[in-house]
Scaffold this active site. Structure first.
Site, PDB file in Angstrom:
ATOM      1  N   CYS A 139       3.364  -1.745  -5.338  1.00 11.14           N
ATOM      2  CA  CYS A 139       1.868  -1.979  -4.929  1.00 11.14           C
ATOM      3  C   CYS A 139       1.435  -1.687  -6.287  1.00 11.14           C
ATOM      4  CB  CYS A 139       1.612  -0.712  -3.787  1.00 11.14           C
ATOM      5  SG  CYS A 139       0.075  -0.197  -3.687  1.00 11.14           S
ATOM      6  N   CYS A 148      -1.491   1.146  -6.333  1.00  9.99           N
ATOM      7  CA  CYS A 148      -0.898   2.475  -5.922  1.00  9.99           C
ATOM      8  C   CYS A 148      -0.408   3.132  -7.446  1.00  9.99           C
ATOM      9  CB  CYS A 148       0.547   2.420  -5.039  1.00  9.99           C
ATOM     10  SG  CYS A 148       0.071   1.854  -3.712  1.00  9.99           S
TER      11      CYS A 148
END
Ligand SMILES: [Zn+2]
Length: 157
Positions: A77, A80
């Site tokens: 991600c 993230c």
């Protein structure tokens, strides 16, 4: 990320001065602790802590004496990765006041399902064993600190 072991009573961390393992009890995470061997003052957890099992998560959330910010994330991600250094800043600046914990939702799918995490990153603030707020998406450290402050002041009054 910090390497921390968990047991029934707390987190087990090595002393930075002598290497002796010491336990930081969950119910006294905000208090200063001295190394049992060399009496060096142990730093409060000042880096994000990776949670490797749901049992570690449950014990920490249920018993931590200070608020815990949980970052639900996964290695693939992109956002993230953007929020990771912001969480490091929060963990360093709020050491002794807040614990920053990371839950890899690929590894701990059970937790993502239990809390209905639909997008990552999601940041959730837990205090007194309960989730008090959450917020989806990456955000700067200052915003994360504000989120914690608002959530925990509401829970105390
Ligand atoms: Zn020591």
């Amino acid at each position: 990320m910090a390497t921390v072991d968990f047991d029934d009573k707390g987190m087990v961390v090595p002393c930075p001065a002598c290497g002796q393992k010491n336990r930081l009890a969950y119910d006294r995470l905000g208090d200063p602790v001295k190394c049992g061997k060399c009496k060096h003052e142990l730093p409060a957890p000042n880096a994000p802590i990776e949670l490797n099992t749901a049992a570690d998560f449950d014990r920490l959330i249920a018993r931590s004496s200070i608020p815990v910010v949980v970052d639900y994330w996964a290695p693939w991600c992109g956002p993230c990765r953007m929020v990771a250094p912001e969480l490091q800043k929060v963990a360093a600046r709020q050491a002794g006041r807040v614990i920053v914990a990371k839950v890899n939702t690929d590894q701990l799918q059970e937790l993502g399902q239990r809390y209905g995490i639909r997008s990552i990153p999601t940041l959730a603030v837990f205090a007194g064993g309960k989730e008090v707020t959450r917020s989806a998406g990456a955000r700067p450290a200052e915003d994360i600190e504000r989120l914690i402050e608002q959530a925990t002041s509401v829970s105390h009054h």
